[in-house]
Design an enzyme around this catalytic site. Structure first.
Site, PDB file in Angstrom:
ATOM      1  N   TYR A   3       2.082   5.619  -2.028  1.00 45.90           N
ATOM      2  CA  TYR A   3       2.347   6.976  -1.541  1.00 45.90           C
ATOM      3  C   TYR A   3       3.753   7.411  -1.896  1.00 45.90           C
ATOM      4  O   TYR A   3       4.018   8.594  -2.099  1.00 45.90           O
ATOM      5  CB  TYR A   3       2.064   7.075  -0.048  1.00 45.90           C
ATOM      6  N   HIS A  52       0.809  -1.205   0.000  1.00 46.58           N
ATOM      7  CA  HIS A  52       0.000   0.000   0.000  1.00 46.58           C
ATOM      8  C   HIS A  52       0.845   1.259   0.000  1.00 46.58           C
ATOM      9  O   HIS A  52       0.655   2.142  -0.820  1.00 46.58           O
ATOM     10  CB  HIS A  52      -1.038   0.052   1.107  1.00 46.58           C
ATOM     11  N   HIS A  94      -8.640   1.095 -10.896  1.00 44.84           N
ATOM     12  CA  HIS A  94      -8.354   2.018  -9.800  1.00 44.84           C
ATOM     13  C   HIS A  94      -6.887   2.431  -9.766  1.00 44.84           C
ATOM     14  O   HIS A  94      -6.555   3.609  -9.765  1.00 44.84           O
ATOM     15  CB  HIS A  94      -8.753   1.383  -8.467  1.00 44.84           C
ATOM     16  N   PHE A  95      -5.984   1.451  -9.762  1.00 46.60           N
ATOM     17  CA  PHE A  95      -4.593   1.891  -9.588  1.00 46.60           C
ATOM     18  C   PHE A  95      -3.969   2.433 -10.861  1.00 46.60           C
ATOM     19  O   PHE A  95      -3.037   3.236 -10.792  1.00 46.60           O
ATOM     20  CB  PHE A  95      -3.733   0.838  -8.872  1.00 46.60           C
ATOM     21  N   HIS A  96      -4.531   2.069 -12.015  1.00 45.69           N
ATOM     22  CA  HIS A  96      -4.033   2.735 -13.218  1.00 45.69           C
ATOM     23  C   HIS A  96      -4.481   4.195 -13.263  1.00 45.69           C
ATOM     24  O   HIS A  96      -3.732   5.056 -13.719  1.00 45.69           O
ATOM     25  CB  HIS A  96      -4.479   1.994 -14.484  1.00 45.69           C
ATOM     26  N   ARG A 111      -9.490 -10.001 -12.805  1.00 48.06           N
ATOM     27  CA  ARG A 111      -8.364  -9.336 -13.452  1.00 48.06           C
ATOM     28  C   ARG A 111      -7.269 -10.343 -13.790  1.00 48.06           C
ATOM     29  O   ARG A 111      -7.310 -11.492 -13.384  1.00 48.06           O
ATOM     30  CB  ARG A 111      -7.817  -8.237 -12.559  1.00 48.06           C
ATOM     31  N   ARG A 112      -6.302  -9.882 -14.534  1.00 45.13           N
ATOM     32  CA  ARG A 112      -5.103 -10.631 -14.850  1.00 45.13           C
ATOM     33  C   ARG A 112      -5.366 -11.950 -15.558  1.00 45.13           C
ATOM     34  O   ARG A 112      -4.781 -12.972 -15.237  1.00 45.13           O
ATOM     35  CB  ARG A 112      -4.317 -10.906 -13.560  1.00 45.13           C
TER      36      ARG A 112
END
Ligand SMILES: [Cu+2]
Ligand SMILES: [Cu+2]
Lengths: 541, 187
Positions: free
Chosen positions: A219, A215, A366-368, A429-430
């Site tokens: 950041y 996680h 989301h993370f893209h 996913r994946r």
């Protein structure tokens, strides 16, 4: 003043070269799994590619950006040459060699385990050794940032640490400590198995260690972007930073609460009990605070710049902003993507809502959107802003830069919005491909096709980005002057010790991690019979 | 022209607005976290409470995950327990039958790599980590069919790991169950 320009440029160039290669892989992956691909292919190539794409984009690219930008910030804000230049080059070499060492087995199909490792699957040891080299190289940077700050503080006991440097060092400490989780996983759990010294592994424990890194690493990726928001954006649009203190508080909050929340990635895992999942869920809520504070400060700073330019009215000032300025455009587009991505993140943070979208395409979306979109678009902006100072050449293809930024934004939206949607429908996913003839999957055909189109737009934008950089490298010589960061409207005469040093915050960072991770780790270490046989990937052993 | 007192005034105003925003942010986060706590406790949608282990090496020899014990089982209290395992690259059973409007306990684990289990069109979604047992209380509203893919990369055959869940009317389920100890819809 920037002195070690070659060091900084080397970091940026290698970072973007890695990014370019990984971008091509990403676009290829989008295409082969989409309904446009009518040819059969070996699914193993897909997972190879995902492993390379993830490792390059997750470990190598942002790390090099943070390092290069960190060196630039050090020299520009402390106004003296970097201490430890040889060490800095050694760190750079470790990252570069580590990346190659890791990528050889991956490209040979000997380590198709994805960048998240997924033991008990175990790949070729050189993949992990390469990743560790990248991390160790970046730890040299962490140490250098800390040493340079200490020396400057000793020489300037009465001056507040410049904001950009404060944030940069905060980011380096955050990374130094968050990388420990994955390092422990690799060194104590995976490598002994990869080297054949052991044949069993505790997959649950490995996942807990990895979540410690997974996680907060986001950041670490985010911090250069936030530094750009606070210390480049207001200056670039001819304004001033609304508040220096709030900026420091935001970075401190990241250091303290980014780490002890990683178990939200394990909400659906059986090896962590409900209590700690709950704890981590609550802490994840807290980490939205620095982002909410940042959005306010940046929008307020933009308003100040606009009113200085004659902007008027409650909302009319938005029109008076210098929209033709690429930094203005990049920041605005970044904030829009951060808004959507952040809203998605708030959904992921609650156990109940997460159950609907856990491990679906929603997560990929989301993370893209957050990393590839909001964060990376500011990496472009940082490069555009810094380039003339590094190359000593003019960089004035503003129209091209704006086109590139718009295409990146549009590409990201077209890619990630359909991903979010099919994720809600339950698309896992994946997967190398989907059987679009299956009635359970056929309603998702159009959306997956859309996201592949988005991948193509992103690739186009990536090409334009390189065109701008190369043109900048070849333009006529011109003196860009000293590199400066934004100044706040009200420069505080004194800054409280707490907002000017890290001792207390690092203690909290480590303390909270130990509290929030100590029990789940200890519990699994004590639990018997949790080691399971490793599954060797690739080579026939 | 800015005087000293103007600047102080401006600073005070800026600080006040900033404090208000910070307070608002804290309230927003507080409400969101509070909502999650409330739903967790009041609707009892909390993650699995305890950590349970299962040895993948002996899964097929002994214990509750031996092959003859997989599928749906009727419990004395009228609820149903479904036991399943994931392995590279299928689930056993590949087709699960459950009654609608009945409390169901799903117990599953992995025989090799890390897998996942997601039932499309529902909120049922869990990881299968070898060495550990995942347990999930679930309830299906209406009869119908759902795809059940593996949602975690588990090797080069991951894309082929799709199973099915058939939800049937409760009386039909009881009829099917009458003659069987364990039920599945694998043909
Ligand atoms: Cu996360
Ligand atoms: Cu799978």
């Amino acid at each position: 003043m920037l002195i070690n320009k070659r060091l900084i440029l080397a970091h940026f160039w290698l970072a973007f070269a890695v990014f370019g290669l990984a971008l091509i892989l990403g676009a290829w992956q989008m295409f082969v799994r989409s309904p446009f691909n009518a040819w059969h292919f070996n699914p193993e190539f897909y997972y190879r590619s995902v492993t390379a794409h993830g490792s390059a984009m997750g470990y190598v690219f942002p790390t090099l950006i943070a390092m290069g930008f960190g060196y630039a910030i050090t020299e520009a804000t402390l106004e003296k040459p970097l201490v430890g230049v040889r060490w800095a080059w050694a760190g750079f070499a470790l990252v570069a060699v580590g990346a190659v060492v890791a990528m050889i087995p991956v490209s040979l199909g000997l380590a198709s385990v994805l960048y998240t490792f997924y033991p008990p699957m175990v790949g070729n040891p050189f993949y992990y050794i390469g990743v560790v080299m990248v991390v160790v190289g970046s730890w040299i940077w962490v140490a250098l940032m800390s040493i340079n700050l200490m020396i400057w503080k000793r020489d300037n006991p009465d001056r507040p640490v410049p904001l950009a440097m404060f944030a940069n060092v905060a980011g380096s400490y955050l990374w130094g400590w968050t990388a420990v989780g994955a390092a422990l996983e690799i060194i104590f759990l995976i490598l002994p198995v990869a080297l054949g010294l052991r044949s069993t592994i505790d997959a649950g424990l490995a996942r807990v260690f990895f979540s410690w890194t997974l996680h907060a690493i986001v950041y670490f990726w985010l911090i250069p972007t936030y530094i750009a928001y606070y210390t480049i954006f207001p200056r670039a649009i001819g304004g001033r930073l609304y508040s220096d203190a709030m900026a420091r508080i935001s970075f401190i909050l990241f250091v303290v609460v980014a780490m002890p929340i990683g178990v939200h990635h394990l909400f659906a895992d059986p090896q962590v009990g409900a209590g700690f999942k709950f704890m981590h869920s609550v802490f994840t809520g807290l980490v939205t605070l620095p982002t909410l504070l940042t959005i306010f400060t940046i929008c307020a700073s933009a308003e100040i710049a606009s009113r200085l330019r004659g902007g008027r009215g409650a909302f009319g000032w938005v029109r008076a902003l210098p929209w033709q300025n690429p930094i203005m455009l990049a920041t605005a587009l970044s904030l829009v993507m951060l808004g959507f991505g952040g809203a998605g993140g708030i959904i992921n943070m609650s156990y109940q809502l997460d159950a609907t979208i856990h491990n679906t395409q929603w997560i990929t979306g989301h993370f893209h959107l957050i990393f590839g979109g909001a964060i990376v678009i500011m990496y472009f902006a940082i490069a555009y802003d810094l380039w003339p100072h590094l190359t000593g050449r003019a960089m004035d293809h503003f129209g091209l830069m704006r086109t590139q930024l718009w295409l990146w934004f549009i590409g990201m939206i077209v890619t990630t919005f359909p991903w979010h949607y099919v994720g809600i429908l339950g698309m896992p996913r994946r997967m190398a491909f989907y059987d679009y003839a299956n009635p359970a999957i056929s309603p998702q055909t159009f959306s997956v096709g859309m996201s592949a189109v988005g991948g193509l737009i992103l690739l186009t934008s990536g090409v334009l980005f390189f065109v701008v950089l190369i043109r900048g490298q070849r333009a006529e010589r011109s003196d860009a002057g000293a590199y400066r960061f934004s100044v706040p409207i009200h420069m505080p005469a004194r800054i409280p010790v707490a907002l000017n040093s890290f001792g207390l915050w690092l203690t909290l960072m480590v303390g909270l991690t130990v509290v929030n991770y100590g029990y789940p780790i200890a519990q699994l270490l004590v639990l018997k019979q949790t080691n399971v046989p490793a599954i060797y990937v690739g080579a026939s052993r | 022209m800015t005087t000293e007192s103007d600047s102080h005034l401006g600073e005070a105003v800026a600080a006040r607005i900033e404090r208000r925003w910070a307070t608002l942010s804290i309230v927003v986060v507080g409400v969101l976290v509070g909502m999650a706590i409330f739903i967790g406790i009041d609707h009892a949608t909390m993650p699995q409470g305890h950590v349970e282990t299962a040895d993948p090496k002996t899964l097929h020899l002994t214990g509750e995950f031996i092959e003859s014990n997989l599928g749906s089982a009727m419990e004395a209290d009228g609820s149903v327990t479904v036991r399943a395992i994931g392995q590279q690259y299928s689930f056993t059973p590949q087709c699960i039958v459950v009654p609608s409007e009945t409390p169901v306990t799903l117990r599953a684990t992995s025989a090799d790599a890390v897998h996942g289990l997601l039932i499309e069109g529902t909120n049922i979604n869990t990881m299968l980590v070898p060495g550990y047992v995942s347990e999930l209380p679930v309830r299906f509203k209406a009869p119908g069919e759902h795809a059940m893919p593996c949602q975690e990369f588990c090797g080069i055959g991951h894309q082929g790991m799709w199973a099915k869940v058939k939800v049937v009317d409760k009386t039909a389920f009881l009829r099917m169950m009458a003659s069987r100890r364990r039920l599945s819809c694998v043909d």
